[in-house]
Scaffold this motif. Sequence first.
Motif, PDB file in Angstrom:
ATOM      1  N   GLN A   1       0.824  -1.196   0.000  1.00 36.41           N
ATOM      2  CA  GLN A   1       0.000   0.000   0.000  1.00 36.41           C
ATOM      3  C   GLN A   1       0.861   1.250   0.000  1.00 36.41           C
ATOM      4  O   GLN A   1       1.896   1.302   0.660  1.00 36.41           O
ATOM      5  N   PHE A   2       0.435   2.251  -0.763  1.00 35.34           N
ATOM      6  CA  PHE A   2       1.094   3.550  -0.779  1.00 35.34           C
ATOM      7  C   PHE A   2       0.295   4.530   0.077  1.00 35.34           C
ATOM      8  O   PHE A   2      -0.888   4.307   0.353  1.00 35.34           O
ATOM      9  N   LYS A   3       0.950   5.625   0.462  1.00 33.20           N
ATOM     10  CA  LYS A   3       0.291   6.704   1.209  1.00 33.20           C
ATOM     11  C   LYS A   3       0.389   7.992   0.400  1.00 33.20           C
ATOM     12  O   LYS A   3       1.480   8.371  -0.028  1.00 33.20           O
ATOM     13  N   SER A   4      -0.746   8.654   0.228  1.00 35.64           N
ATOM     14  CA  SER A   4      -0.750   9.919  -0.502  1.00 35.64           C
ATOM     15  C   SER A   4      -1.715  10.890   0.155  1.00 35.64           C
ATOM     16  O   SER A   4      -2.729  10.485   0.739  1.00 35.64           O
ATOM     17  N   LEU A   5      -1.392  12.167   0.036  1.00 32.52           N
ATOM     18  CA  LEU A   5      -2.296  13.213   0.494  1.00 32.52           C
ATOM     19  C   LEU A   5      -3.188  13.590  -0.675  1.00 32.52           C
ATOM     20  O   LEU A   5      -2.703  14.061  -1.714  1.00 32.52           O
TER      21      LEU A   5
END
Length: 379
Positions: free
Chosen positions: A18-22
Amino acid sequence: MIPTFKRMMSSKPTIPKQFKSLVYSSHSVEDPTSVLTLQRYTPKEDLTKSIVLRSLAFPINPSDINQLQGVYPSLPEKTLDYSTKAPSAIAGNEGVFEVVSIPEGETDLVQGDWVIPLEANQGTWSDYRVFANSSDLIKVNDLDLYTAATISVNGCTAYQLVKNYVNWDVQSLGNEWLVQNAGTSGVSKMVSQIAKANGIKTLSVIRDRDDFDEVASTLEKKYGATKVISETQNNDKQFNKEELPKILGSHARVRLALNSVGGKSSSAIARKLENDALMLTYGGMSKQPVTLPTSLHIFKGLTSKGFWITKNVKERPQDKIDAVQNITEMYKDGTFLSPRDEIEKLQWDVRRASDNDILELVKAGIRGKGKKKVVALQW
């Protein structure tokens, strides 16, 4: 110590599932921080056939905030690719990344390269991003972290303003000038350095202040401005008639005006131009319209145009590639300074920071005043 390029040691980097993005799905002029969320999602791309990047640093630019407000002329397409209920986009237009994985057969990039996106609206406020083609990226291995993170907007804007519009003739008399307002801005400091390296003299206008002499000295000695004057002097008819010719010297040609303020300041720098010269407007910090006397158009042949880096890159992408390459050479030979002294670093600790910590860090950067905020990821 300022972070600089260094190859990753691991030959098989672990890429998270999983990636994290705003991200944002709506807009708010009153409170742009209110539309941001930290989203975890599984990338839809086949990572074995893609270029996978991890973020090293990204600035928080006025244009990024304007996009959250919904008032910027260019907005990224919103999608459902980020596990959100409503179509969303990843925030951010600028940043530097490290290549962590490349598909078989990729020859332009290797693992560990530092890169920036060629175009805007790619979504840079993220821990990882995925690109399909190396042609959508520019290598910046020879730059430090803060120069690489900010070269795409301020650096390329400054370079193209100086180099793309005037056919400078510095060989004959060697007294060619440009005049710019907002002389303390990041772009203006870069303009001064690029101009000096190309034999062009710079008249920089800054607002009146108690420490004028100190600020002017720094702009001249550190950043290469030829002469710094105040807005009061910029608008003073007697100064422009009696003192300015002494500053410019004999056979001076003031061929380009760079305006990012508007209002009276814009008309005052335009008045300093020679016949058939050009004024480029790339900002409007005073929030006042550009005001130009009719006489400048009729009797002096003034041309006034706008400059927008996003539009330029779309129409002429090679110009950005050339700008990055030339600024990189200037940086390597010491004629272009890192903007590190103009930056406030915000640290995203990838291993320890919670999702809420990351979100609040970026929100604080959006609300913050003073120096440009750059989020640096600690891996």
